[in-house]
Write a protein that holds these residues in place. Structure first.
Motif, mmCIF file in Angstrom:
data_model
loop_
_atom_site.group_PDB
_atom_site.id
_atom_site.type_symbol
_atom_site.label_atom_id
_atom_site.label_comp_id
_atom_site.label_asym_id
_atom_site.label_seq_id
_atom_site.Cartn_x
_atom_site.Cartn_y
_atom_site.Cartn_z
ATOM 1 N N THR A 1 5.880 13.958 -11.267
ATOM 2 C CA THR A 1 6.584 13.932 -12.550
ATOM 3 C C THR A 1 6.098 15.065 -13.455
ATOM 4 O O THR A 1 6.867 15.643 -14.213
ATOM 5 C CB THR A 1 6.341 12.584 -13.247
ATOM 6 O OG1 THR A 1 6.854 11.554 -12.413
ATOM 7 C CG2 THR A 1 7.055 12.536 -14.591
ATOM 8 N N PHE A 2 4.796 15.366 -13.331
ATOM 9 C CA PHE A 2 4.221 16.374 -14.219
ATOM 10 C C PHE A 2 4.015 17.716 -13.518
ATOM 11 O O PHE A 2 3.273 18.572 -13.995
ATOM 12 C CB PHE A 2 2.912 15.849 -14.801
ATOM 13 C CG PHE A 2 3.109 14.578 -15.567
ATOM 14 C CD1 PHE A 2 3.710 14.610 -16.818
ATOM 15 C CD2 PHE A 2 2.747 13.347 -15.028
ATOM 16 C CE1 PHE A 2 3.929 13.438 -17.525
ATOM 17 C CE2 PHE A 2 2.960 12.172 -15.733
ATOM 18 C CZ PHE A 2 3.558 12.224 -16.981
ATOM 19 N N THR A 3 4.655 17.882 -12.352
ATOM 20 C CA THR A 3 4.558 19.139 -11.612
ATOM 21 C C THR A 3 5.924 19.825 -11.619
ATOM 22 O O THR A 3 6.901 19.213 -11.226
ATOM 23 C CB THR A 3 4.173 18.855 -10.139
ATOM 24 O OG1 THR A 3 3.146 17.874 -10.106
ATOM 25 C CG2 THR A 3 3.708 20.116 -9.445
ATOM 26 N N GLY B 1 0.825 -1.203 0.000
ATOM 27 C CA GLY B 1 0.000 0.000 0.000
ATOM 28 C C GLY B 1 0.861 1.256 0.000
ATOM 29 O O GLY B 1 0.646 2.183 -0.781
ATOM 30 N N GLY B 2 1.876 1.239 0.869
ATOM 31 C CA GLY B 2 2.779 2.385 0.956
ATOM 32 C C GLY B 2 3.484 2.636 -0.365
ATOM 33 O O GLY B 2 3.648 3.785 -0.798
ATOM 34 N N LEU C 1 4.191 5.523 -5.517
ATOM 35 C CA LEU C 1 4.153 5.508 -6.983
ATOM 36 C C LEU C 1 3.178 6.570 -7.501
ATOM 37 O O LEU C 1 3.489 7.319 -8.434
ATOM 38 C CB LEU C 1 3.742 4.113 -7.478
ATOM 39 C CG LEU C 1 3.660 3.950 -8.987
ATOM 40 C CD1 LEU C 1 5.006 4.242 -9.629
ATOM 41 C CD2 LEU C 1 3.194 2.540 -9.353
ATOM 42 N N ALA C 2 2.023 6.654 -6.858
ATOM 43 C CA ALA C 2 1.023 7.633 -7.288
ATOM 44 C C ALA C 2 1.590 9.055 -7.154
ATOM 45 O O ALA C 2 1.474 9.879 -8.073
ATOM 46 C CB ALA C 2 -0.244 7.492 -6.447
ATOM 47 N N LYS C 3 2.245 9.321 -6.015
ATOM 48 C CA LYS C 3 2.827 10.652 -5.821
ATOM 49 C C LYS C 3 3.914 10.921 -6.859
ATOM 50 O O LYS C 3 4.045 12.038 -7.360
ATOM 51 C CB LYS C 3 3.411 10.766 -4.406
ATOM 52 C CG LYS C 3 2.369 10.914 -3.329
ATOM 53 C CD LYS C 3 3.023 11.213 -1.983
ATOM 54 C CE LYS C 3 1.982 11.406 -0.901
ATOM 55 N NZ LYS C 3 2.588 11.405 0.446
ATOM 56 N N LEU D 1 10.559 13.931 -2.163
ATOM 57 C CA LEU D 1 10.035 12.965 -3.128
ATOM 58 C C LEU D 1 10.379 13.409 -4.548
ATOM 59 O O LEU D 1 10.828 12.629 -5.386
ATOM 60 C CB LEU D 1 8.517 12.895 -2.959
ATOM 61 C CG LEU D 1 7.870 11.527 -2.806
ATOM 62 C CD1 LEU D 1 8.553 10.686 -1.763
ATOM 63 C CD2 LEU D 1 6.406 11.682 -2.453
ATOM 64 N N GLN D 2 10.169 14.707 -4.802
ATOM 65 C CA GLN D 2 10.402 15.226 -6.141
ATOM 66 C C GLN D 2 11.895 15.353 -6.446
ATOM 67 O O GLN D 2 12.338 15.112 -7.563
ATOM 68 C CB GLN D 2 9.724 16.595 -6.276
ATOM 69 C CG GLN D 2 9.716 17.100 -7.695
ATOM 70 C CD GLN D 2 8.759 18.264 -7.847
ATOM 71 O OE1 GLN D 2 8.569 19.041 -6.917
ATOM 72 N NE2 GLN D 2 8.143 18.385 -9.001
#
Ligand SMILES: Nc1ncnc2c1ncn2[C@@H]1O[C@H](COP(=O)(O)OP(=O)(O)OP(=O)(O)O)[C@@H](O)[C@H]1O
Ligand SMILES: [Mg+2]
Lengths: 246, 256
Positions: free
Chosen positions: B33-35, B20-21, B26-28, B139-140
């Motif tokens: 990626t597009f931010t 789940g984590g 992955l979702a973040k 993360l980014q």
């Protein structure tokens, strides 16, 4: 301006913050005292949203940062500069690059200008000769000063310092105290400083808050604090006050 | 018996929790990626660390795998006179299975472990917090470039492993075992299709995602000093290796 309202935080079964209420006034230096392991560093990290409280509110200029999306939280953090207790320098970058990092991230400046600011900030903490060194090549106190230079690199509105003078010699302690006093005054900054050093506390503080048993037990001006009747805080001050009278 | 069931239950909960984590991470990653800001420089640096620096070990692995496939395959084919199929067999094994899987395992050992160790150290020494405090999303800044570098570099590395493995097979088959070079090459071209290669490259990209996601996840959630970093690194390698092998089975059955 920062307001903490009934902030609670537990780690596993350990109830560290038990309803902290604290007002950090704008344009003043507030020093937080408290026992080792009492939750001062945890408290400071709450002000930046690095730790989320279990309950309670943390208002930065009136905005409750516990409810913000990541994006808005990151925007608010641009107002802050933080010195971590162990400096938390990036160990893959030189000292100079560490100080340059926040500038490169948030300002579009020519390289020359960046280098000038880096030099200036490092000079303020007495490290201008060491810009090219890696953090692993510095002593504990030098790391701390480098962390300090990085925290003030962007001249932020709010400065959070976790024990800026712990591990420094008396001369350097005075120098850093004066740096904090001067920067605070010149730019009218809001400073929050954690300290174990009473002499330094009374040099820099406009306000003092005493964290004990997970709450702010006493809060007031230095004069009010000196006349406290809180037994633990009294013990904190004892050595210092006796020394001062002598 | 009861303790054993409790034990199984706890493990299952742990595994589900971690998956789940990772899904959340992955979702973040996809969103970030597009931010802007886009961390192109970090991406290129990671492509060098994960990709370019892995080239020697991947070439060596590919070469010997191709050679041993030829040697072993010849032993079997000779029993019924099918030696002419050797080239095709080596090529198919390389491109569909061993190229992607072995490359991914080698990169896991080299780069997946390094991701967990490096990020774990940054975590326990508060460097991650320092990034966040400076309004830079860890993360980014750290994880998105690693994951994309891994996804992009794994197919390239696999292509290299495939190529040198096929050359290794040819050397053994033709030069050492004396199969006619014309037949060896012709039968290979007749049998192997483009899809046999592209399927393997798709696999490699998925393995790249798996190993980087697991390495980053383990590093990002490290707790407890040097010991914690050691544990995170070990877990990252073991879990990523298992994920690659299980993922390989699933992908093979899907792509067949
Ligand atoms: N991430 C964490 N996980 C678990 N427990 C934690 C964590 N961070 C802090 N604690 C616990 O919270 C308590 C308060 O820690 P904190 O670092 O805030 O103390 P402190 O007042 O800053 O002490 P010192 O003056 O020694 O720096 C400690 O008992 C510590 O064990
Ligand atoms: Mg502390």
């Amino acid at each position: 301006m920062i307001d903490l309202i009934d902030v609670h935080k537990s780690f596993n079964t350990q109830h560290v913050l038990r309803g902290v209420n604290l007002h950090i006034p704008k344009g003043k230096t507030t020093v937080i005292l408290g026992q080792s392991g009492g939750g001062k560093s945890v408290l400071l990290k709450h002000m930046l949203g690095l730790i989320k409280p279990d309950s309670g509110q943390i208002l930065v200029d009136g905005v409750d940062i516990t409810k913000l999306s990541d994006k808005k939280l990151f925007a608010i953090r641009k107002k802050f500069g933080m010195l971590f207790q162990d400096a938390a320098l990036f160990d893959s970058l030189t000292i100079g690059e560490n100080v340059a990092f926040p500038i490169r991230e948030h300002k579009r400046l020519p390289e020359k200008k960046i280098q000038k600011i880096v030099k200036e900030k490092l000079a303020l903490v007495g490290l201008e000769e060491h810009a090219h060194k890696m953090p692993s090549e510095l002593s504990g106190g030098m790391k701390k000063r480098a962390g300090l230079a990085r925290a003030i690199a962007l001249d932020p509105e709010i400065l959070l310092f976790d024990e800026p003078t712990t591990g420094l010699d008396p001369v350097m302690t005075k120098k850093i105290d004066h740096l904090i006093i001067e920067t605070q005054k010149n730019l009218n900054l809001t400073c929050v400083v954690i300290s174990h050093d009473m002499a330094s506390t009374f040099r820099i503080a406009h306000n003092i808050a005493f964290l004990c048993q997970g709450v702010i037990a006493v809060q007031g001006t230095p004069e009010e604090i000196k006349n406290t009747d809180h037994p633990v805080l009294k013990e904190f001050l004892e050595g210092f006050l006796r020394h001062q009278e002598a | 018996m009861k303790t054993f069931i409790t034990f199984l239950g706890r493990i299952t909960i742990n595994i589900l929790g971690e998956m789940g984590g990772m899904a959340v991470m992955l979702a973040k990653t996809i969103i970030l990626t597009f931010t802007p800001p886009f961390r192109i420089r970090n991406l290129i640096k990671q492509m060098e660390i994960i990709g370019v620096n892995s080239v020697p070990v991947v070439l060596l692995t590919g070469l010997f795998t191709g050679m041993v496939l030829a040697l072993q395959g010849y032993y079997g084919f000779k029993k019924f006179g099918g030696e002419s199929l050797l080239g095709a067999t080596v090529t198919l094994s390389m491109t569909r299975e061993l190229g992607p899987v072995l490359t991914a395992l080698m990169v896991t050992a080299r780069a997946g472990s390094a991701m967990a160790a490096e990020l774990g150290t940054m975590k326990v020494t508060e460097q991650m917090d320092a990034l966040a405090a400076m309004a830079v999303d860890p993360l980014q800044y750290l994880i998105v470039p690693r994951i994309w570098a891994s996804i992009l570099m794994l197919p390239l590395l696999t292509g290299l492993a495939d190529a040198i493995g096929i050359v290794g097979g040819y050397i053994i088959g033709v030069k050492l075992l004396g199969i006619d070079p014309g037949i060896y090459v012709q039968r290979t071209i007749d049998i192997v299709q483009l899809r046999d290669i592209t399927d393997g490259l798709i696999k490699a990209a998925v393995f790249g995602l798996l190993l980087a996601l697991i390495g980053c996840y383990k590093g990002y959630h490290t707790k407890g000093g040097a010991k914690g970093v050691g544990e995170a690194t070990t877990h990252a390698v073991v879990i990523a290796s298992i994920a690659i092998l299980i993922g390989d089975y699933i992908l093979t059955s899907l792509l067949m």
